[in-house]
Design a protein around this motif. Structure first.
Motif, short mmCIF file in Angstrom:
data_model
loop_
_atom_site.label_atom_id
_atom_site.label_comp_id
_atom_site.label_asym_id
_atom_site.label_seq_id
_atom_site.Cartn_x
_atom_site.Cartn_y
_atom_site.Cartn_z
N THR A 113 -2.46 7.15 -1.54
CA THR A 113 -2.74 5.75 -1.22
C THR A 113 -1.69 5.12 -0.31
O THR A 113 -1.90 4.04 0.23
CB THR A 113 -2.84 4.93 -2.52
N LEU A 114 -0.56 5.79 -0.14
CA LEU A 114 0.50 5.26 0.72
C LEU A 114 0.19 5.64 2.17
O LEU A 114 0.05 6.83 2.50
CB LEU A 114 1.85 5.84 0.29
N GLY A 168 0.75 5.46 6.54
CA GLY A 168 1.86 5.62 7.47
C GLY A 168 2.56 4.31 7.77
O GLY A 168 3.79 4.29 7.99
N GLU A 169 1.81 3.22 7.80
CA GLU A 169 2.43 1.91 8.04
C GLU A 169 3.34 1.52 6.88
O GLU A 169 4.41 0.92 7.10
CB GLU A 169 1.35 0.84 8.22
N ASP A 170 2.95 1.87 5.66
CA ASP A 170 3.81 1.58 4.52
C ASP A 170 5.12 2.37 4.58
O ASP A 170 6.19 1.85 4.25
CB ASP A 170 3.07 1.91 3.21
N ILE A 171 5.03 3.63 5.04
CA ILE A 171 6.23 4.45 5.15
C ILE A 171 7.16 3.89 6.23
O ILE A 171 8.39 3.83 6.05
CB ILE A 171 5.85 5.91 5.44
N ASP A 172 6.58 3.45 7.35
CA ASP A 172 7.40 2.86 8.41
C ASP A 172 8.07 1.57 7.93
O ASP A 172 9.22 1.29 8.28
CB ASP A 172 6.55 2.57 9.64
N ALA A 173 7.36 0.81 7.12
CA ALA A 173 7.95 -0.42 6.58
C ALA A 173 9.10 -0.09 5.63
O ALA A 173 10.13 -0.79 5.62
CB ALA A 173 6.87 -1.23 5.86
N MET A 174 8.96 0.94 4.84
CA MET A 174 10.04 1.34 3.95
C MET A 174 11.27 1.78 4.75
O MET A 174 12.40 1.48 4.38
CB MET A 174 9.58 2.48 3.03
N ARG A 175 11.04 2.48 5.87
CA ARG A 175 12.17 2.89 6.71
C ARG A 175 12.88 1.69 7.32
O ARG A 175 14.12 1.67 7.41
CB ARG A 175 11.67 3.82 7.81
N ALA A 194 4.62 9.08 -6.45
CA ALA A 194 4.09 8.05 -7.36
C ALA A 194 2.71 7.56 -6.93
O ALA A 194 1.90 7.18 -7.78
CB ALA A 194 5.07 6.88 -7.43
N ASN A 195 2.42 7.57 -5.63
CA ASN A 195 1.14 7.08 -5.13
C ASN A 195 0.12 8.21 -4.93
O ASN A 195 -0.93 7.98 -4.32
CB ASN A 195 1.34 6.35 -3.81
N SER A 196 0.42 9.42 -5.39
CA SER A 196 -0.52 10.53 -5.30
C SER A 196 -1.36 10.58 -6.56
O SER A 196 -0.83 10.64 -7.68
CB SER A 196 0.22 11.85 -5.11
#
Length: 464
Positions: free
Chosen positions: A114-115, A117-124, A139-141
């Motif tokens: 559910t996570l 690519g935009e969420d990962i970029d925001a976390m970075r 956790a989101n799998s």
């Protein structure tokens, strides 16, 4: 000469890196192998990130680093694997639970995560570390908890290599250099496997205080391995035919001190015959006669240029790394070093042999002979070089194929030049050692080549 010793002060502890030393960087557990020279301005590109190698200076070999995202640019930080005792206890207690789980009900439809690519970029952008991103993906799998323990480890390792790559700092020595080249580009070292290299040194009795005659056409790997064994005592004479020495650029990766570099000497074999025309009954042979040998000066120069174009191993100005893309492997130069890194140069090995050493070899002979020239005729080399050895001296010849060594062995028996002749084929198989998964690796090299060994015997040349 003694005044230059203080300059080699950082080399006192060979277990710690120093500025200007060569290192072997193991990225993501062998996925990529990089030969680099450490300096304040040298960089390493991992994916689309470029990290400075300055944090590696002063660290012990075997240290593990992880790529972290900083405010300005990515950097390498020291990583210490956690030792959690609770994980060991959980593995034993949940063994029965794991047996009831399998992956049959898991469907790979790209909807379990559910996570985005935009969420990962925001976390970075918020400063999340690579480990935090990996934990968020787990956790989101939706299917992670349904997988077996082995599948969970594979999933975690796959994400860790992508978002938190790790770099292992390895010391470049005989074994690590040979394994790195054999794994990615074995043709450039004549398909010389590490077990064959160790057997070659043992059969030739390459020990301290020895005078070893070497014919090295495997990039300098054999010469460097012999010099490493001698440890600064004795001498290594790397001989060659023609007018240009064979390429020995790999020697610069060994981080040899000035004392060891002085023991490595280059010598043109036809010149040696000119000096030792009466040595052990060897007839006088001119350079013009040697040009009739399989290696001419033009061919030798062409081979040297081709080898250097392939490897681009001009150490001190380039970093060379082994990469694999789409199944193809190649040695690629990484010309992204600043001017400060270009000043770090390794001590030059392979100076011209002095007259005192030539006189000593002429009077006493060499104590052993090592030939690693897969592209040349073994018998043609042995016939000319074996008389340069002292009597009862061992010799070892490596070749990728069996037939050239069998022909050489037959001719040696006919000419009664050596005794104790035998052809050995080393055998090596790697094992995977993991909990409940210890077994031989599925893929292994078919052969590591062949080695012809023997001992030079006395021959009465007056009767012939």
């Amino acid at each position: 000469m003694s005044e230059s010793k203080p300059e080699s002060g950082p080399v006192i502890n060979p277990r710690v890196t120093w500025e200007g030393c060569s290192v072997l960087l193991d990225i993501n557990d062998g996925d990529r192998l990089v030969f680099a020279r450490l300096s304040a301005g040298s960089t390493l590109k991992i994916g689309n990130k470029s990290c400075s190698l300055q944090p590696l200076i002063g660290c012990t070999f075997g240290s593990l680093f992880q790529v972290e995202i900083g405010k300005e640019k990515p950097y390498l930080s020291r990583f210490v694997p956690p030792t959690d005792d609770s994980n060991v206890q959980d593995e034993g207690g949940s063994q029965l639970q794991e047996e009831s789980r399998d992956n049959r009900a898991i469907i790979d439809n790209n909807q379990a995560q559910t996570l985005t690519g935009e969420d990962i970029d925001a976390m970075r952008r918020q400063g999340a570390t690579g480990n935090e991103i990996v934990e968020a993906l787990i956790a989101n799998s939706a299917t992670f908890d349904k997988k077996t323990q082995f599948s969970q480890e594979k999933y975690r390792l796959k994400k860790q290599k992508k978002y938190a790559p790790r770099v292992l700092l390895r010391r470049p020595f005989c074994r690590s250099i040979c394994e790195a080249y054999f794994k990615k580009y074995p043709a450039r070292i004549g398909f010389l496997r590490v077990d064959a290299l160790s057997l070659l040194l043992s059969m030739a009795n390459a020990t301290a205080n020895s005078d070893v005659l070497v014919v090295d056409m495997v990039g300098g790997l054999a010469t460097g391995a012999v010099a490493e064994r001698l440890g600064g005592s004795g001498s290594v004479c790397s001989t060659y035919l023609g007018g240009t020495p064979y390429p020995t650029e790999i020697i610069r990766m060994f981080n040899f001190s000035d004392e060891i570099c002085k023991t490595i000497m280059l010598f043109k074999i036809c010149t040696f015959f000119h000096f030792s025309s009466e040595f052990c009954g060897v007839p006088s042979m001119t350079c013009a006669q040697f040009k009739m040998k399989p290696v001419s000066e033009s061919a030798n120069m062409k081979m040297t240029i081709q080898w250097r174009e392939k490897t681009s191993l001009s150490v001190g100005t380039e970093d060379v790394y082994l990469s694999s893309k789409n199944g193809d492997t190649d040695l690629v130069p990484e010309n992204k070093l600043s001017s400060s890194s270009k000043t770090c140069k390794a001590p030059k090995a392979g100076e011209k042999a002095p007259k005192q050493a030539i006189q000593s070899w002429k009077e006493n002979g060499f104590s052993s002979l090592i030939i690693a020239a897969p592209e040349q005729d073994a018998w043609g080399l042995v016939k000319d070089l074996l008389p340069l050895l002292t009597y009862s001296a061992p010799f070892a010849i490596y070749h990728q194929y069996l037939q050239p060594l069998a022909t050489c062995m037959h001719n040696l028996q006919l000419e009664k030049m050596a005794i104790g002749l035998q052809i050995s084929e080393p055998w090596l198989r790697e094992y995977q050692v993991l909990p409940s998964r210890t077994h031989p690796c599925m893929q292994m090299s078919g052969t590591g080549g062949y080695i012809l060994s023997g001992t030079r015997m006395y021959t009465d040349t007056s009767q012939s």
